[in-house]
Scaffold this motif. Sequence first.
Motif, PDB file in Angstrom:
ATOM      1  N   THR A   1      -3.859   2.144 -17.268  1.00 52.18           N
ATOM      2  CA  THR A   1      -3.010   2.359 -16.042  1.00 52.18           C
ATOM      3  C   THR A   1      -1.305   1.774 -16.773  1.00 52.18           C
ATOM      4  O   THR A   1      -1.773   1.892 -18.180  1.00 52.18           O
ATOM      5  CB  THR A   1      -3.266   0.680 -14.829  1.00 52.18           C
TER       6      THR A   1
ATOM      7  N   LYS B   1      -1.323  -4.144 -11.463  1.00 47.53           N
ATOM      8  CA  LYS B   1      -2.119  -3.760 -11.697  1.00 47.53           C
ATOM      9  C   LYS B   1      -2.388  -4.878 -13.199  1.00 47.53           C
ATOM     10  O   LYS B   1      -2.928  -5.996 -12.898  1.00 47.53           O
ATOM     11  CB  LYS B   1      -2.934  -2.876 -12.203  1.00 47.53           C
TER      12      LYS B   1
ATOM     13  N   TYR C   1       7.259   3.099  -1.091  1.00 45.23           N
ATOM     14  CA  TYR C   1       6.480   2.428  -0.293  1.00 45.23           C
ATOM     15  C   TYR C   1       6.735   1.475   1.138  1.00 45.23           C
ATOM     16  O   TYR C   1       6.536   1.568   1.843  1.00 45.23           O
ATOM     17  CB  TYR C   1       5.530   1.177  -1.375  1.00 45.23           C
TER      18      TYR C   1
ATOM     19  N   LYS D   1      -3.009 -14.459  -4.877  1.00 45.42           N
ATOM     20  CA  LYS D   1      -4.369 -13.374  -4.233  1.00 45.42           C
ATOM     21  C   LYS D   1      -5.028 -13.335  -5.050  1.00 45.42           C
ATOM     22  O   LYS D   1      -6.072 -12.415  -5.060  1.00 45.42           O
ATOM     23  CB  LYS D   1      -2.637 -12.006  -4.201  1.00 45.42           C
TER      24      LYS D   1
HETATM   25  P1  ITT Z   1      -2.852   3.788 -12.598  1.00 52.85           P
HETATM   26  O1  ITT Z   1      -4.016   5.514 -12.116  1.00 52.85           O
HETATM   27  O2  ITT Z   1      -2.430   4.195 -13.541  1.00 52.85           O
HETATM   28  O3  ITT Z   1      -4.535   3.066 -12.678  1.00 52.85           O
HETATM   29  P2  ITT Z   1      -2.180   3.936  -9.801  1.00 52.85           P
HETATM   30  O4  ITT Z   1      -1.409   2.765  -8.701  1.00 52.85           O
HETATM   31  O5  ITT Z   1      -2.032   5.728  -9.578  1.00 52.85           O
HETATM   32  O6  ITT Z   1      -2.714   4.157 -11.114  1.00 52.85           O
HETATM   33  P3  ITT Z   1      -4.518   3.701  -8.204  1.00 52.85           P
HETATM   34  O7  ITT Z   1      -4.827   5.193  -8.272  1.00 52.85           O
HETATM   35  O8  ITT Z   1      -5.731   3.654  -8.541  1.00 52.85           O
HETATM   36  O9  ITT Z   1      -3.382   3.502  -9.112  1.00 52.85           O
HETATM   37  O10 ITT Z   1      -3.617   3.847  -6.924  1.00 52.85           O
HETATM   38  C1  ITT Z   1      -3.911   2.336  -6.379  1.00 52.85           C
HETATM   39  C2  ITT Z   1      -3.064   2.782  -5.366  1.00 52.85           C
HETATM   40  O11 ITT Z   1      -3.427   1.921  -4.602  1.00 52.85           O
HETATM   41  C3  ITT Z   1      -1.740   2.299  -5.479  1.00 52.85           C
HETATM   42  O12 ITT Z   1      -0.372   3.157  -6.323  1.00 52.85           O
HETATM   43  C4  ITT Z   1      -1.293   1.361  -4.544  1.00 52.85           C
HETATM   44  O13 ITT Z   1      -0.465   1.424  -3.625  1.00 52.85           O
HETATM   45  C5  ITT Z   1      -2.640   0.658  -3.895  1.00 52.85           C
HETATM   46  N1  ITT Z   1      -3.387  -0.490  -4.324  1.00 52.85           N
HETATM   47  C6  ITT Z   1      -4.193  -0.849  -4.882  1.00 52.85           C
HETATM   48  N2  ITT Z   1      -4.342  -2.391  -5.133  1.00 52.85           N
HETATM   49  C7  ITT Z   1      -3.729  -2.877  -4.451  1.00 52.85           C
HETATM   50  C8  ITT Z   1      -3.619  -4.040  -4.280  1.00 52.85           C
HETATM   51  O14 ITT Z   1      -4.169  -4.429  -5.138  1.00 52.85           O
HETATM   52  N3  ITT Z   1      -2.180  -4.239  -3.164  1.00 52.85           N
HETATM   53  C9  ITT Z   1      -1.256  -3.536  -2.809  1.00 52.85           C
HETATM   54  N4  ITT Z   1      -1.696  -2.192  -3.289  1.00 52.85           N
HETATM   55  C10 ITT Z   1      -2.391  -1.582  -3.634  1.00 52.85           C
END
Ligand code: ITT
Length: 193
Positions: free
Chosen positions: A7, A12, A96, A173
Amino acid sequence: KELIVATTNQGKVKEIQAMLKDLNIEVKSLKDVYDEVPDIIEDGKTFKENALIKAQYVANDLHKIVLADDSGIEIDAFGKLPGIYSARFLGKDTPYPIINQAIIDAVEGKERTCRFVCALALCIPGQEPILIQETFEGEINDHIAGVNGFGYDPIFYFPPCQKTSAEMTLEEKNKYSHRAKALKKLYAILKEL
Ligand code: ITT
Ligand code: NA
């Protein structure tokens, strides 16, 4: 031991690091292991497929233990969108606060239920990948609230705590979240690494 999280999302990484702090594991993100982070095409149709795509890409490249997280928010009033498109909903350059206010405005007068979903893929060299998916059920708040967390946290209201996940501390959380629940299921395996 080293665990590479496939990631570039620092939010995360912080949550995963906190969850694993009692294990003797160094958690690294792609930014720590690559000079130039590869652009991994997430063209899966589900969270689990995308998590596997990210984990396998990095595991095949580095031959190390790799964890990937694919996550997002499902909003029932939008037929579960943005779902797997959560990172690029309204275009990846929209900030956001703008996205979150647009969601609040669009769910006005509609069903407010929603959930965060997290799929984790763990690739250990020489073993079959392990896939887990968990959810965190809540409601779209009627205003932006809280400064902690990332992404959609300021609009994700969690009724049992009467606050948004951006009003929770990281520790709080990590008691309830989609990511924490999924990671708990991998804890025993990670402990034995
Ligand atoms: P990586 O692929 O590099 O891991 P990304 O942010 O692009 O990063 P995702 O494709 O999994 O990851 O998209 C997940 C999105 O969902 C993330 O960017 C947030 O907008 C949202 N998200 C996921 N978990 C969340 C959380 O715990 N709190 C708030 N938003 C969350
Ligand atoms: Na994704």
